[in-house]
Design an enzyme around this catalytic site. Structure first.
Site, mmCIF file in Angstrom:
data_model
loop_
_atom_site.group_PDB
_atom_site.id
_atom_site.type_symbol
_atom_site.label_atom_id
_atom_site.label_comp_id
_atom_site.label_asym_id
_atom_site.label_seq_id
_atom_site.Cartn_x
_atom_site.Cartn_y
_atom_site.Cartn_z
ATOM 1 N N ARG A 1 0.853 -1.348 0.023
ATOM 2 C CA ARG A 1 -0.192 0.109 -0.073
ATOM 3 C C ARG A 1 0.804 1.132 0.062
ATOM 4 N NH1 ARG A 1 -4.944 2.243 0.651
ATOM 5 N NH2 ARG A 1 -4.961 3.787 2.213
ATOM 6 N N SER B 1 44.434 28.076 -35.279
ATOM 7 C CA SER B 1 44.803 28.960 -34.236
ATOM 8 C C SER B 1 44.327 30.382 -34.653
ATOM 9 C CB SER B 1 46.248 29.006 -33.824
ATOM 10 O OG SER B 1 46.830 27.910 -33.198
ATOM 11 N N GLY B 2 44.008 31.151 -33.538
ATOM 12 C CA GLY B 2 43.328 32.459 -33.823
ATOM 13 C C GLY B 2 41.804 32.378 -34.243
ATOM 14 N N ARG C 1 12.849 27.089 -19.936
ATOM 15 C CA ARG C 1 12.704 25.520 -19.591
ATOM 16 C C ARG C 1 12.399 24.611 -21.056
ATOM 17 N NH1 ARG C 1 11.621 22.420 -15.519
ATOM 18 N NH2 ARG C 1 9.803 20.621 -15.821
ATOM 19 N N ASP D 1 47.087 36.034 -25.330
ATOM 20 C CA ASP D 1 47.287 35.595 -26.774
ATOM 21 C C ASP D 1 46.156 35.994 -27.522
ATOM 22 O OD1 ASP D 1 47.984 34.233 -28.935
ATOM 23 O OD2 ASP D 1 47.467 32.195 -28.381
ATOM 24 N N HIS E 1 49.966 34.609 -31.094
ATOM 25 C CA HIS E 1 50.924 34.096 -31.316
ATOM 26 C C HIS E 1 50.819 33.850 -33.116
ATOM 27 C CE1 HIS E 1 48.230 30.433 -31.386
ATOM 28 N NE2 HIS E 1 48.932 30.238 -32.502
ATOM 29 N N ASP F 1 0.821 18.122 -27.384
ATOM 30 C CA ASP F 1 0.693 19.668 -27.536
ATOM 31 C C ASP F 1 0.561 19.971 -29.188
ATOM 32 O OD1 ASP F 1 0.988 22.206 -26.966
ATOM 33 O OD2 ASP F 1 2.851 22.130 -25.829
#
Length: 811
Positions: A172, A761-762, A442, A666, A623, A429
């Site tokens: 129960r 890089s960069g 949400r 950098d 760099h 929905d």
């Protein structure tokens, strides 16, 4: 009396230097909660609204909504755990922390968490149901006992704590395994510690969680509402062995706190599962082999890998033998391996629902490419792979409870096909939707069209933006009587609303009293005289309070500036948003990252990346400019997809000036000899707000023509998406071991396989903010390419916004 209690509560906030949102409330911007039980009041401030919530007599007030423009206060009987959250501009939701916590005090009569199974692991029966058991305690009989859904509660103040009726016809009711809220001491690893210790083991004072000084971080209270990150109290939000905090010492980023262990035994854990459910934190099976076949190392052993995930540090996580476990909130159970070259790996655990275990959506390269998918009717039968919302937010996985807890799981909706983070419609929905990975939003409907429609569904009005105005907008529209975007930078002299009403002066309190939008509260918003302005970033544009006592405020009718300008961060071609590694060759849709530039030698050889942030300015890594200090040594190519740069869209620019960050960070700026022409293939990116910090695990994207390590796709612009990793985690010994500085950020999949490489890089690390991409990082360095436990490191652009603006304004 209630009034006296509220007086002392407000006095405590004021004297303690606290605000509502970091004391007993959690704040969510731009949110609206659908509540059947609510009361509406008119108040001048959020503090007055909080007073109405504290003195509410109609129901227990769990949250309140406050709209600063309308001075509207709505007290609510529910919060985001039990009610539907919608987006609404200009509204702010405040939720009481006590109703968000998943622990109890004493007998737990006030427990309002979302645990819904008994101590034996049996699912609870809904309190409103009459089968399999006819209840004595129902929501109708006990309206103030929090008997919503099938959550564990204690309506009769049982001395053994919260319980529920079970779904087992032979049992129960049974008690639930709700941990105690630890205040004076801690159990286990202190996950439920909610005390007020605010000093570290060495005596350093803790930094406030809502502060970014002296250490910037991603552990913001709004990103972790259930973790009780208030004031500067020690907490354990991320699965450490014990509570910790960032310190106020600039030379010591964070440290553990000395919280005593409780002398009473911890709660008896619920029986663990022998299969995978959710992240598998309750998996207690005996699998001890990783997904690649490596044998697991014993948790109590330090060989071949030294580590801190020991049974002593994690006493409640069942780290016995060498069985796969998830003690620290990873995406699935894992273990250290006995292979000296593979520190740790995930394990393959059979799913509890009989399906193949879901792999996180971040590892699915084609998840966002289904741009032509559609759904029939209301989309209940939709089984496609779309996983982005109408405003571009990535969907949260259905089996995840982060950042949003919910009950839309495959266990509760077995026929809804709730796999990975694909858009679905489990509750019938109007169309498919999903929970989002944005902690402040949400859920949203998905970016899909009906199969019978010939055109894409109209998008709703976007939420208010938090982006820093791009410099070109700021400089060109400061004094004009037209607006760019939402007109947040409008400084014209229109002083009449669209309906002809004269504007009230911002410094005046007559005829409309307003405490929030004044020259004092918003000194940078241009609130002089009674001119139309947009101090809150309203998507509909500038507005003002009116001199009509019957109408508090209205929008102004200010024309849009000529379309010759651009909207930063918005590509004309929808990006693929691929989650595969750059190294392995996920080729981008052509010109879907129109801010990406190729930095080349004077004779046209590509060697670095960069980002267009203004028609005449490029951001790159310092760099990349080491070989020469002469601007004539470099060229910038824009509008290209192929590295060969043979497309007609390519623009080539000489560099006029070089600017390296003066403190040797950098990051560098290049001024082009002539501005780039803005086209569909050449558009600047947006810059973040000064000192903006990303929350941990937020997904971002990098692009480049770098080294592919011999894999296909060389010569084309490639992309990858992966999560940001909080510096505190990235600096652990097993990762980058303290090498990451506070002006840098980490991003990557810590199990490897996804990374930038030489030649990237960069280039930019960009993150989607509402419907625009914002550059948060400049690709800087890493230890190898796509190696396990070695994420990439990027310069944190938000730290250098003042420097960037100063250089551009003065040159």
């Amino acid at each position: 009396s209630a009034q006296v209690r509220v007086f002392f509560l407000l006095l405590m906030w004021e004297r303690g230097g606290q605000t509502l949102e970091n004391s007993i409330y959690v704040r969510t911007e731009g949110a609206w909660l659908l509540n059947s039980k609510k009361q509406t009041y008119t108040t001048n401030s959020k503090e007055e609204c909080a007073e109405q919530c504290e003195t509410e007599t109609k129901f227990p007030c769990r949250a309140f909504l406050f709209t600063s423009k309308d001075q509207q206060c709505i007290t609510l009987a529910e919060n985001t755990k039990t009610a539907v959250l919608f987006r609404r501009t200009n509204a702010v939701l405040y939720e009481k922390r006590i109703y968000l916590l998943e622990c109890k005090e004493g007998r737990g009569k006030d427990y309002r968490g979302t645990e819904a199974k008994t101590q034996k692991g049996v699912a609870c029966q809904k309190w409103a149901d009459t089968a399999p058991h006819k209840p004595n305690y129902t929501p109708e009989k006990y309206p103030n006992a929090g008997l919503e859904e099938n959550y564990c509660r204690n309506p009769d103040n049982d001395e053994k704590g919260p319980w529920c009726y079970t779904t087992d016809p032979n049992t129960r009711f049974d008690y639930c395994n709700i941990p105690e809220c630890e205040v004076e001491c801690m159990h286990c690893s202190g996950e439920n510690y909610h005390g007020e210790v605010a000093t570290t083991m060495s005596g350093l004072e803790c930094q406030r969680w809502d502060s970014q000084q002296p250490h910037s971080h991603g552990y913001l209270p709004e990103n972790f509402p259930e973790k009780d990150l208030k004031m500067n109290y020690c907490r354990n939000p991320d699965g450490e062995p014990r509570p910790w905090c960032f310190t106020t010492n600039p030379n010591k980023r964070w440290e553990f706190c000395d919280i005593p262990r409780c002398t009473t035994p911890p709660p008896v854990p619920a029986p663990g599962r022998q299969c995978l459910s959710g992240r598998g934190e309750d998996y207690r099976g005996t699998i001890s082999v990783t997904e690649s076949g490596n044998t697991c190392q014993r948790w109590s052993s330090q060989s071949p890998h030294r580590h801190a995930r020991t049974p002593e540090n994690y006493p409640c996580k069942n780290l016995e033998e060498n069985y796969c476990r998830n003690p620290d909130g990873e995406k699935m159970p894992w273990c250290y391996t006995t292979n000296a070259t593979a520190r740790w790996e995930y394990c393959t655990i059979p799913s509890c629902d009989g399906k193949e275990p879901d792999t996180p959506a971040v590892d699915q390269p084609e998840q966002a490419q289904a741009t032509e998918e559609c759904y029939q009717g209301n989309g209940v039968s939709y089984r496609g792979t779309a996983s982005f919302t109408i405003t571009g937010k990535k969907c949260q996985a259905w089996n995840s409870m982060s950042p949003h807890r919910h009950n839309k799981t495959s266990e509760h909706f077995p026929n809804a096909d709730l796999r990975q983070n694909y858009c679905r419609n489990p509750d019938a929905d109007s169309r498919p939707w999903c929970y989002t990975t944005d902690p402040s939003v949400r859920w949203e409907y998905c970016n899909l069209k009906r199969c019978s429609d010939n055109i894409q569904m109209t998008l709703p009005k976007p939420p208010q933006t938090t982006l820093e105005p791009n410099p070109v907008f700021f400089f060109t529209s400061f004094f004009t009587d037209c607006i760019h975007s939402n007109g947040i930078d409008y400084r014209g002299t229109v002083a009449r609303t669209a309906r002809g009403r004269t504007c009230q002066e911002w410094s005046s309190q007559t005829p409309h009293k307003h405490d929030y939008f004044t020259p004092r509260t918003h000194p940078k918003s241009g609130l002089e005289k009674n001119y139309c302005r947009n101090p809150d970033g309203d998507v509909n544009g500038p507005w003002c309070y009116t001199t009509d006592p019957r109408k508090a405020w209205e929008y102004c009718d200010i024309p849009k500036c000529p379309p010759a300008q651009y909207e930063c961060g918005k590509a004309k071609t929808r990006p693929k948003l691929c989650a595969q590694r750059i190294v392995a060759g996920c080729i981008s849709h052509p010109h879907s990252w129109p801010w990406q530039i190729s930095l080349r030698t004077s004779y046209g050889l590509h060697f670095c990346g960069g980002t267009l942030i203004d028609p005449q300015w490029v951001l790159t890594a310092a760099h990349c400019l080491e070989k020469s200090s002469r601007p004539s040594s470099y060229k910038v190519y824009l509008g290209l997809h192929e590295e060969r740069a043979l497309e007609t869209s390519v623009q080539k620019r000489d560099v006029e000036k070089l600017f390296k960050e003066p403190h040797r960070a950098d990051i560098a700026l290049l001024k082009l000899r002539s501005p780039a022409v803005i086209t569909d293939q050449v558009i600047p990116v947006c810059l973040p707000k000064e000192n903006a910090v990303l929350g941990g695990r937020e997904e971002c994207y990098v692009t480049g023509w770098g080294d592919t390590k011999g894999t296909p796709g060389e010569g084309y612009l490639k992309e990858t998406g992966f999560p940001v990793i909080e510096n505190k985690i990235c600096n652990r010994p097993e990762f980058l071991n303290g090498r990451v500085k506070k002006h840098e950020l980490c991003a990557g999949n810590i199990h490897g396989g996804t990374d930038t490489c030489q030649g990237d890089s960069g280039g930019p690390l960009v993150c989607l903010d509402q419907d625009r991409f914002v550059q948060h990082g400049v690709t800087s360095w890493g230890l190898g390419c796509a190696q396990p436990m070695k994420p990439g490191v990027y310069v944190r652009v938000s730290n250098y916004i003042p420097w960037i603006k100063s250089v551009m304004e003065n040159n």
